[in-house]
Design a protein around this motif. Structure first.
Motif, short mmCIF file in Angstrom:
data_model
loop_
_atom_site.label_atom_id
_atom_site.label_comp_id
_atom_site.label_asym_id
_atom_site.label_seq_id
_atom_site.Cartn_x
_atom_site.Cartn_y
_atom_site.Cartn_z
N LYS A 1 9.42 8.77 -0.75
CA LYS A 1 8.57 7.71 -1.28
C LYS A 1 9.39 6.74 -2.12
O LYS A 1 10.23 7.15 -2.93
CB LYS A 1 7.44 8.30 -2.12
CG LYS A 1 6.41 7.27 -2.55
CD LYS A 1 5.24 7.93 -3.26
CE LYS A 1 4.20 6.89 -3.67
NZ LYS A 1 3.04 7.53 -4.36
N THR B 1 3.86 -0.52 4.68
CA THR B 1 2.46 -0.85 4.91
C THR B 1 1.99 -1.73 3.76
O THR B 1 1.98 -1.30 2.60
CB THR B 1 1.59 0.41 4.98
OG1 THR B 1 2.10 1.28 6.00
CG2 THR B 1 0.15 0.06 5.30
N LYS C 1 7.75 4.10 2.44
CA LYS C 1 8.47 5.36 2.54
C LYS C 1 9.73 5.17 3.38
O LYS C 1 9.72 4.42 4.36
CB LYS C 1 7.60 6.44 3.18
CG LYS C 1 6.45 6.92 2.32
CD LYS C 1 5.68 8.03 3.02
CE LYS C 1 4.56 8.57 2.15
NZ LYS C 1 3.82 9.65 2.85
N ASP D 1 0.83 -1.20 0.00
CA ASP D 1 0.00 0.00 0.00
C ASP D 1 0.87 1.26 0.00
O ASP D 1 0.57 2.23 -0.69
CB ASP D 1 -0.92 0.01 1.22
CG ASP D 1 -1.88 -1.17 1.21
OD1 ASP D 1 -2.50 -1.41 0.17
OD2 ASP D 1 -2.00 -1.85 2.25
N GLU D 2 1.93 1.23 0.80
CA GLU D 2 2.81 2.41 0.89
C GLU D 2 4.17 2.00 1.43
O GLU D 2 4.27 1.24 2.38
CB GLU D 2 2.18 3.46 1.80
CG GLU D 2 2.97 4.76 1.87
CD GLU D 2 2.29 5.81 2.72
OE1 GLU D 2 1.94 6.88 2.18
OE2 GLU D 2 2.10 5.58 3.93
N HIS E 1 2.10 -3.67 9.12
CA HIS E 1 3.04 -2.55 9.13
C HIS E 1 4.32 -2.97 9.83
O HIS E 1 4.28 -3.61 10.88
CB HIS E 1 2.41 -1.36 9.86
CG HIS E 1 3.19 -0.09 9.71
ND1 HIS E 1 3.42 0.51 8.49
CD2 HIS E 1 3.81 0.69 10.61
CE1 HIS E 1 4.13 1.61 8.65
NE2 HIS E 1 4.39 1.74 9.94
#
Length: 249
Positions: free
Chosen positions: A93, A121, A77, A74-75, A126
């Motif tokens: 990112k 994530t 960073k 999802d993400e 997480h």
């Protein structure tokens, strides 16, 4: 006769569409019925241990679940900060480059010890592994080691209350912080919550209720013993931490 043939063609066409639609619905149902893996998402962070000032440094993380690459995170960073100055951190990112590998790059403006933390994530999980990078040649090796292990003050007194909680219920926490016998106001106070052996660490930022007193809350989903590490930072000079154990019934 021609009209009858046309009617048959329409009927067979509708039957074909119905069959194709039914097959598609069955496939969607089968896909939805596939259970999501409960294996933890793992992140292997790769960053050079040393670098030079203003040098472009690659940042890489390999994300897997049950030994298989995760390409649908999802993400992702990367957070980079000079030790002792987390409030000035940069978020970068990452981009997927190949099977489960996400990459970015950064440069370091000063000769110092930096922390690189990746925030992953993926699949409702997480994880946030960290590593240190020594940039250039800090004034002394002892100073670099001190920065890497955080700044500590002999008079630091950090108290977490309470040390018991109930699973499934929101638990308020209060942290009292004193430095050299004075209440420390204006600090950034966070709780890092995890169980032994767990890849996933939860973070809770506390709000200052009054000078030296910080409050927040967290809900434990399961019973057991949890590690709660209190992180206290302020400016460039103060970065304290203390580890406590919370017993969750």
């Amino acid at each position: 006769m021609k009209k009858m043939m046309t009617r048959f063609g329409v009927v067979f066409g509708l039957i074909g569409l119905f069959v194709l639609g039914a097959c598609g619905t069955e496939k969607e149902a089968e896909s939805a019925a596939v259970p999501q893996s409960m294996e933890p998402v793992e992140a292997e962070l790769t960053v050079a241990a040393t670098a030079e000032k203003e040098e472009t440094v690659p940042l890489s993380v390999k994300v897997t679940q049950d030994g298989q690459p995760v390409d649908d995170a999802d993400e992702i960073k990367f957070e980079v900060w000079k030790n002792g100055a987390k409030e000035e951190s940069d978020m970068i990112k990452a981009t997927l480059t190949k099977d489960g590998v996400y990459e970015a790059e950064t440069t370091f403006a000063e000769e110092a010890v930096y922390t690189v933390q990746v925030h992953v994530t993926a699949r409702s999980m997480h994880t946030m592994p960290t590593t240190n990078v020594t940039v250039g040649h800090p004034e002394t090796a002892a100073e670099a080691e001190e920065d890497s292990d955080h700044h500590h003050h002999a008079g630091a007194d950090i108290t977490l209350d309470p040390k018991e909680a109930t699973a499934g219920e929101e638990q308020p926490f209060m942290v009292h912080v004193m430095i050299e016998e004075e209440m420390l106001a204006g600090a950034d106070v966070q709780l890092e919550i995890f169980q032994d052996g767990a890849e996933k660490h939860e973070w809770v930022k506390l709000e200052e209720a009054e000078a030296g007193m910080y409050k927040g809350s967290y809900t434990f989903t399961e019973s057991g013993a949890y590690n709660v590490q209190v992180h206290v930072t302020k400016g460039h000079d103060i970065h304290e931490h203390v580890m406590e154990t919370v017993d969750v019934k």
